[in-house]
Scaffold this active site. Sequence first.
Site, mmCIF file in Angstrom:
data_model
loop_
_atom_site.group_PDB
_atom_site.id
_atom_site.type_symbol
_atom_site.label_atom_id
_atom_site.label_comp_id
_atom_site.label_asym_id
_atom_site.label_seq_id
_atom_site.Cartn_x
_atom_site.Cartn_y
_atom_site.Cartn_z
ATOM 1 N N GLU A 153 53.604 110.957 63.858
ATOM 2 C CA GLU A 153 54.681 111.682 64.545
ATOM 3 C C GLU A 153 54.129 112.435 65.767
ATOM 4 O O GLU A 153 54.734 112.428 66.841
ATOM 5 C CB GLU A 153 55.352 112.682 63.597
ATOM 6 C CG GLU A 153 56.261 112.059 62.542
ATOM 7 C CD GLU A 153 57.638 111.677 63.102
ATOM 8 O OE1 GLU A 153 57.843 111.781 64.322
ATOM 9 O OE2 GLU A 153 58.496 111.268 62.296
ATOM 10 N N LYS B 29 55.571 122.064 60.884
ATOM 11 C CA LYS B 29 56.540 122.970 60.249
ATOM 12 C C LYS B 29 56.890 122.460 58.866
ATOM 13 O O LYS B 29 57.166 121.262 58.734
ATOM 14 C CB LYS B 29 57.801 123.008 61.120
ATOM 15 C CG LYS B 29 58.925 123.821 60.532
ATOM 16 C CD LYS B 29 60.188 123.646 61.321
ATOM 17 C CE LYS B 29 61.300 124.385 60.596
ATOM 18 N NZ LYS B 29 62.559 124.257 61.281
ATOM 19 N N ARG C 155 69.197 128.616 56.750
ATOM 20 C CA ARG C 155 70.508 127.961 56.812
ATOM 21 C C ARG C 155 71.637 128.946 56.583
ATOM 22 O O ARG C 155 72.756 128.737 57.050
ATOM 23 C CB ARG C 155 70.559 126.786 55.833
ATOM 24 C CG ARG C 155 69.635 125.658 56.312
ATOM 25 C CD ARG C 155 69.638 124.464 55.393
ATOM 26 N NE ARG C 155 68.591 123.515 55.791
ATOM 27 C CZ ARG C 155 68.182 122.508 55.050
ATOM 28 N NH1 ARG C 155 68.734 122.294 53.857
ATOM 29 N NH2 ARG C 155 67.233 121.700 55.478
ATOM 30 N N LYS D 211 57.920 117.775 61.240
ATOM 31 C CA LYS D 211 58.817 118.701 60.549
ATOM 32 C C LYS D 211 59.193 118.074 59.217
ATOM 33 O O LYS D 211 59.769 116.993 59.160
ATOM 34 C CB LYS D 211 60.060 118.953 61.402
ATOM 35 C CG LYS D 211 61.078 119.842 60.689
ATOM 36 C CD LYS D 211 62.246 120.190 61.590
ATOM 37 C CE LYS D 211 63.280 120.983 60.818
ATOM 38 N NZ LYS D 211 64.422 121.350 61.658
ATOM 39 N N SER E 163 61.441 130.447 57.294
ATOM 40 C CA SER E 163 62.198 131.497 56.610
ATOM 41 C C SER E 163 61.799 131.666 55.145
ATOM 42 O O SER E 163 61.604 132.790 54.681
ATOM 43 C CB SER E 163 63.692 131.209 56.732
ATOM 44 O OG SER E 163 64.005 129.938 56.187
ATOM 45 N N CYS F 71 71.920 117.026 61.653
ATOM 46 C CA CYS F 71 71.241 117.260 62.930
ATOM 47 C C CYS F 71 71.590 116.204 63.983
ATOM 48 O O CYS F 71 71.041 116.226 65.088
ATOM 49 C CB CYS F 71 69.730 117.324 62.702
ATOM 50 S SG CYS F 71 69.256 118.617 61.525
#
Length: 315
Positions: A225, A240, A197, A187, A266, A122
């Site tokens: 966070e 998430k 992915r 996350k 997903s 990322c």
Amino acid sequence: MRRLRINESIRDMLRENTINGDRLVMPVFVDENIKSKKELSALPGIYTHSPESYMDYVMDLEKNRVRSILLFGVPETKDSKGTSSYDRNGVVQKAIDYAKSSTRMNIVADLCLCEYTDHGHCGLVEGGYVNNDRTLEIYQKIALSYAEAGVDIIAPSGMMDGQVRAIREALDGEGFENVIIMAYSSKYSSNLYGPFREAAQSTPGFGDRKSYQMDYSNSMEAMREIDLDIKEGADIVMVKPALFYLDIISKAKELYNMPLAAYNVSGEYTMIMSAIKNGYLGKDTINEAVTSIFRAGADIVISYFTEALLREKMS
Ligand code: PBG
Ligand code: ZN
């Protein structure tokens, strides 16, 4: 207690939480390397779109009452620095432009490098480590290219420290002060991203994402966070995944007076859909799952079930 459960209309009257279609977001994949839409094997009923088929698809979504989409792109070329991510004519930039000019939906764009780098991380990799601050400079370029394409909401998902501040400063510096930032604040490094992915072709070529995404054992850290993202200028914060993390959603809602999004990812879709397809679970499991995310305190739910839920409501 049973008086209040006596029949359906009494139950409807007293229901505390319902799925609000205005607050659902549908993820959409556009892949420059394909000629027509392709069903994803691990996400039954979900397609990755060619730039062509995407055009019809967004119009269909709007007809089916979808109010918001979250865009992900797969570029034709990847390199070590993910340079195609901030191309003014890139896959997401064009998708934003098209959706803004032909629909009235809210257009959210995921901002990350993993779909654009040949190593699938990322951020920028230096000596096997993802460099934080040099990655932020690229994120700023991506943010500006999205803003120029007319995006409503930018959703940075790379979990680099300071990403919200860097993007906010870049946007404000170029006159895009009305572009909203929906921060993927908490996350987690989760097993539940596998099917995504495949669609985004963003599996890391070496190692994993544990040096930037959160350890799933932690909850206080998730609050830190969120706290930081609010201070950096996030407009909406996110937790998430969602279903294994309802405790985190609930705690965040209690502690922060902020719009809160949750990403029903997903793998959560895959688990439920495979059980339904095999006849092990009933279809109402979908409603139960998505309702539980709202009940936990989410204001916005990003879910692959969005399209089906809204289509069903209409008929
Ligand atoms: C990219 C990104 C991922 C997801 C959203 N943005 C994958 C990852 O971090 O590996 C996951 C979404 C899903 O599983 O539905 N940073
Ligand atoms: Zn990423």
